[in-house]
Design an enzyme around this catalytic site. Structure first.
Site, PDB file in Angstrom:
ATOM      1  N   GLU A  18       0.772  -1.209  -0.306  1.00 56.46           N
ATOM      2  CA  GLU A  18       0.026  -0.141  -0.060  1.00 56.46           C
ATOM      3  C   GLU A  18       0.780   1.422   0.285  1.00 56.46           C
ATOM      4  OE1 GLU A  18      -2.898  -0.339  -0.292  1.00 56.46           O
ATOM      5  OE2 GLU A  18      -3.050  -2.423  -0.717  1.00 56.46           O
ATOM      6  N   GLU A  59      -5.498   2.569   8.702  1.00 52.46           N
ATOM      7  CA  GLU A  59      -4.771   2.144   7.100  1.00 52.46           C
ATOM      8  C   GLU A  59      -4.633   0.195   6.686  1.00 52.46           C
ATOM      9  OE1 GLU A  59      -4.009   2.581   3.218  1.00 52.46           O
ATOM     10  OE2 GLU A  59      -4.123   4.921   4.511  1.00 52.46           O
ATOM     11  N   GLU A  66     -10.602  -3.604   1.771  1.00 48.81           N
ATOM     12  CA  GLU A  66     -10.246  -3.666   0.468  1.00 48.81           C
ATOM     13  C   GLU A  66     -10.310  -5.115  -0.223  1.00 48.81           C
ATOM     14  OE1 GLU A  66      -7.283  -0.760  -0.266  1.00 48.81           O
ATOM     15  OE2 GLU A  66      -9.200   0.838  -0.350  1.00 48.81           O
ATOM     16  N   GLU A  75     -16.361  -8.272  -9.841  1.00 48.39           N
ATOM     17  CA  GLU A  75     -16.965  -7.190 -10.183  1.00 48.39           C
ATOM     18  C   GLU A  75     -17.074  -5.886  -9.385  1.00 48.39           C
ATOM     19  OE1 GLU A  75     -19.797  -9.884  -9.016  1.00 48.39           O
ATOM     20  OE2 GLU A  75     -17.908  -9.787 -10.394  1.00 48.39           O
ATOM     21  N   PHE A  76     -17.008  -5.306 -10.326  1.00 49.66           N
ATOM     22  CA  PHE A  76     -17.932  -3.408  -9.877  1.00 49.66           C
ATOM     23  C   PHE A  76     -19.580  -3.892  -9.131  1.00 49.66           C
ATOM     24  CE2 PHE A  76     -20.039   0.627  -9.632  1.00 49.66           C
ATOM     25  CZ  PHE A  76     -19.359   1.491  -9.085  1.00 49.66           C
ATOM     26  N   HIS A  77     -19.614  -3.348  -7.759  1.00 48.00           N
ATOM     27  CA  HIS A  77     -20.765  -3.359  -7.871  1.00 48.00           C
ATOM     28  C   HIS A  77     -21.203  -1.815  -6.489  1.00 48.00           C
ATOM     29  CE1 HIS A  77     -24.277  -4.694  -4.897  1.00 48.00           C
ATOM     30  NE2 HIS A  77     -24.219  -5.458  -5.603  1.00 48.00           N
ATOM     31  N   LYS A  84     -15.522   0.702   0.569  1.00 46.81           N
ATOM     32  CA  LYS A  84     -13.956   0.510   0.441  1.00 46.81           C
ATOM     33  C   LYS A  84     -14.029   2.570   0.405  1.00 46.81           C
ATOM     34  CE  LYS A  84     -12.155  -2.728  -3.035  1.00 46.81           C
ATOM     35  NZ  LYS A  84     -11.765  -2.111  -4.879  1.00 46.81           N
ATOM     36  N   ASP A  85     -14.813   2.978  -0.131  1.00 52.76           N
ATOM     37  CA  ASP A  85     -14.799   4.943   0.016  1.00 52.76           C
ATOM     38  C   ASP A  85     -15.134   5.319   1.261  1.00 52.76           C
ATOM     39  OD1 ASP A  85     -13.883   4.670  -2.659  1.00 52.76           O
ATOM     40  OD2 ASP A  85     -16.334   5.869  -3.112  1.00 52.76           O
TER      41      ASP A  85
END
Length: 111
Positions: A18, A59, A66, A75-77, A84-85
């Protein structure tokens, strides 16, 4: 002993993978150097140490969230994005607070 090994492995892996963890540790090292240069008080050291622990811990938690989200939702969801945000937002809040408190500690020494 195994638990300590796994915990240190988690810290090391987060540092290795990271970019933000590397930035936080670099800033921590700079703050430690400044603390020695300006001879900050014991109370100020305790505050700095607590802030270091808070930023680095969040962190690591952000990295864990994540990884879990990527595992269960490759896949995006939209809900994966929310998770995550939110985790990234938690790190941002503590980092901003740490920066403000750091300025409150060090600016009087600089001036």
């Amino acid at each position: 002993m195994k638990s300590f090994f796994h915990a240190f492995e988690g810290i090391y892996n987060t540092f290795k993978s990271e970019r933000n963890m590397k930035i936080h540790i670099l800033i921590m090292i700079l703050v430690i150097i400044c603390g020695f240069i300006f001879h900050i008080t014991k109370t100020e050291w305790l505050i700095c140490i607590l802030l270091f622990a808070g930023v680095l811990s969040l962190e690591i938690i952000n990295t864990a969230i994540e990884a879990i989200v990527d595992l269960v939702s490759p896949e995006f969801h939209p809900l994966a994005k929310v998770a995550k945000d939110a985790a990234a937002g938690a790190v941002l809040i503590i980092a901003i607070a740490a920066a403000i408190i750091g300025l409150m500690i060090f600016v009087p020494y600089i001036l």
